[in-house]
Design an enzyme around this catalytic site. Sequence first.
Site, PDB file in Angstrom:
ATOM      1  N   HIS A 120      -5.785   2.775   1.083  1.00 22.22           N
ATOM      2  CA  HIS A 120      -5.052   3.960   1.546  1.00 22.22           C
ATOM      3  C   HIS A 120      -5.774   4.692   2.682  1.00 22.22           C
ATOM      4  O   HIS A 120      -5.181   5.007   3.710  1.00 22.22           O
ATOM      5  CB  HIS A 120      -4.838   4.941   0.397  1.00 22.22           C
ATOM      6  CG  HIS A 120      -4.344   4.281  -0.863  1.00 22.22           C
ATOM      7  ND1 HIS A 120      -3.345   3.338  -0.854  1.00 22.22           N
ATOM      8  CD2 HIS A 120      -4.700   4.433  -2.163  1.00 22.22           C
ATOM      9  CE1 HIS A 120      -3.120   2.933  -2.099  1.00 22.22           C
ATOM     10  NE2 HIS A 120      -3.929   3.582  -2.906  1.00 22.22           N
ATOM     11  N   ASP A 161       0.914  -1.141   0.000  1.00 24.16           N
ATOM     12  CA  ASP A 161       0.000   0.000   0.000  1.00 24.16           C
ATOM     13  C   ASP A 161       0.950   1.185   0.000  1.00 24.16           C
ATOM     14  O   ASP A 161       1.540   1.515   1.037  1.00 24.16           O
ATOM     15  CB  ASP A 161      -0.880   0.010   1.249  1.00 24.16           C
ATOM     16  CG  ASP A 161      -1.871   1.156   1.203  1.00 24.16           C
ATOM     17  OD1 ASP A 161      -1.523   2.230   0.651  1.00 24.16           O
ATOM     18  OD2 ASP A 161      -2.996   1.004   1.704  1.00 24.16           O
ATOM     19  N   HIS A 162       1.145   1.784  -1.173  1.00 21.09           N
ATOM     20  CA  HIS A 162       2.269   2.722  -1.265  1.00 21.09           C
ATOM     21  C   HIS A 162       2.087   3.961  -0.388  1.00 21.09           C
ATOM     22  O   HIS A 162       3.042   4.656  -0.087  1.00 21.09           O
ATOM     23  CB  HIS A 162       2.586   3.092  -2.722  1.00 21.09           C
ATOM     24  CG  HIS A 162       1.590   3.984  -3.360  1.00 21.09           C
ATOM     25  ND1 HIS A 162       0.398   3.536  -3.844  1.00 21.09           N
ATOM     26  CD2 HIS A 162       1.600   5.325  -3.588  1.00 21.09           C
ATOM     27  CE1 HIS A 162      -0.280   4.546  -4.344  1.00 21.09           C
ATOM     28  NE2 HIS A 162       0.430   5.648  -4.202  1.00 21.09           N
TER      29      HIS A 162
END
Length: 486
Positions: free
Chosen positions: A242, A179-180
């Site tokens: 996110h 999950d950047h």
Amino acid sequence: MNNTEQQALFIIFGGTGDLAQRKLYPSLFNLYKRGYLKNHFAVIGTARRPWTDEHYHEVIKESIADLSDDEEKANDFASHFYYQSHNVNDTNHYVTLRDLADKLDEKYGLCGNRLYYLAMSPRFFGTICEHLKTQGIITKNGYNRVVVEKPFGHDYESAKALNDEIGSVFPERDVFRIDHYLGKEMVQNILAVRFGNSMFNAMWNNRYISNIQITLSEALGVEERAGYYETSGALRDMVQNHILQIVTLLTMNAPVSYSAEDISREKINALKSLKVYNADEVKENFVRGQYGNVAGLKAYRDEDQVASDSMTETFVAGKLAVENMDFAGVPIYIRTGKRMKEKATRIDVVFKQMPVVVFKDSCLKSDVLTINVDPEPGISIQLNTKKVGQNFDTESIDIGYSLSDEQKAEMPEAYERLILNALRGETMNFARWDELSYSWKFLDSIRKAWDDEDLSVVAFPNYACRTMGPKASDELLEKDGNHWEF
Ligand code: NAD
């Protein structure tokens, strides 16, 4: 050997794809420039196209062109890359892949350490993992870690099925679900602000916080991703991962230590405390939107690969309830969408007004702690102070901290940070399965309520491009006596 240098063989599935070229190769190059990757690494890029190593090297150099004007360095970096034409469903191709992997292991002294990066559609994850095991690509002497991308399922059931497929080959500690947002500097800073400052730590509860607002707004539309987006929508694309990760970092209890295990435990507790809504509550607490056109910008329904009567939401706003001791009664407002006024990721923690106003004629504002994640990383605090002059008037001021140009240049990009974490076996900034399972269950209740709703009452499009979404999103806060700070 430099003790920060990592030894590993990367096998990138989807090596010709957009993610690999735009994010992975530049991140690997940055790790190389900083000395984390040096002599003891190699990369096998696999995909269907019949590329040669020479062509692959050109692609690699092209993807890092903005990051270096040192040709020798770029050439040396690219020389560590090998291309293997590969169809993930063809067992024979894994035999060739294993032989190449073993050869490179010996050539570069990689000690059997392997990082499998699945940069392709999740529908292939099961077959890839199975073949890695049955064809003996997984080594016995080093580590074997798998990195997977979003989307991780489209509901709880599909996420679980995907997880079972991966889990039948890799134990949880070796699965790195990207999950950047968890790799972003200011998202990581949330824990520092909360648990590094007694001032905030003492006030981080329903006695002092009025509400929390999280905005992830995008200025772009769906671009080339419409095919995927039509089946996903903003809720699955941005909220499940996110936004919920940010919610947990903001509402979790203090971990016993800064370790992956202790932090994950508290994140899971925060997710367990999220109120799962029934259909009526979804109607009351969630707003969905879809963008219409403005001069020069198409409506969502006019984009390529989008149905002309599409009911896919490109915007979501919601009011979440975290039912634990500290956050019961504190609305957590979230908002994300495409084609909004500007691109920004921002968190506003709005504190309660003073219980008594001593300065009768003054108009005191709420204190607000703002964490700017993108595009300008920084933190600011809005406070009331005395206005300079003879009279006793108050005014609201901002105290701000933003990263200097030097800090920004030094700041690793999210993928770079996360790849290094995976190389070091640090799981802290990745989504664990338990976290995903709770977040999907929360999301499924909203999706189900929407899917069961009579679509004729949903008037899409309902917001114009370059705005902050539909009016109902503002009304969501107004009915609580609140307003979006941004
Ligand atoms: P892409 O379509 O650009 O690349 C897909 C890759 O898979 C290509 O290299 C293609 O050759 C390969 N491939 C497809 N079928 C194959 C087969 N049968 N055998 C072997 N190789 C095959 O996709 P992308 O944008 O790079 O995305 C990859 C994954 O990462 C997707 O799951 C996507 O959702 C996810 N993701 C991408 C981004 C991004 O910025 N591109 C961001 C977040 C998540």
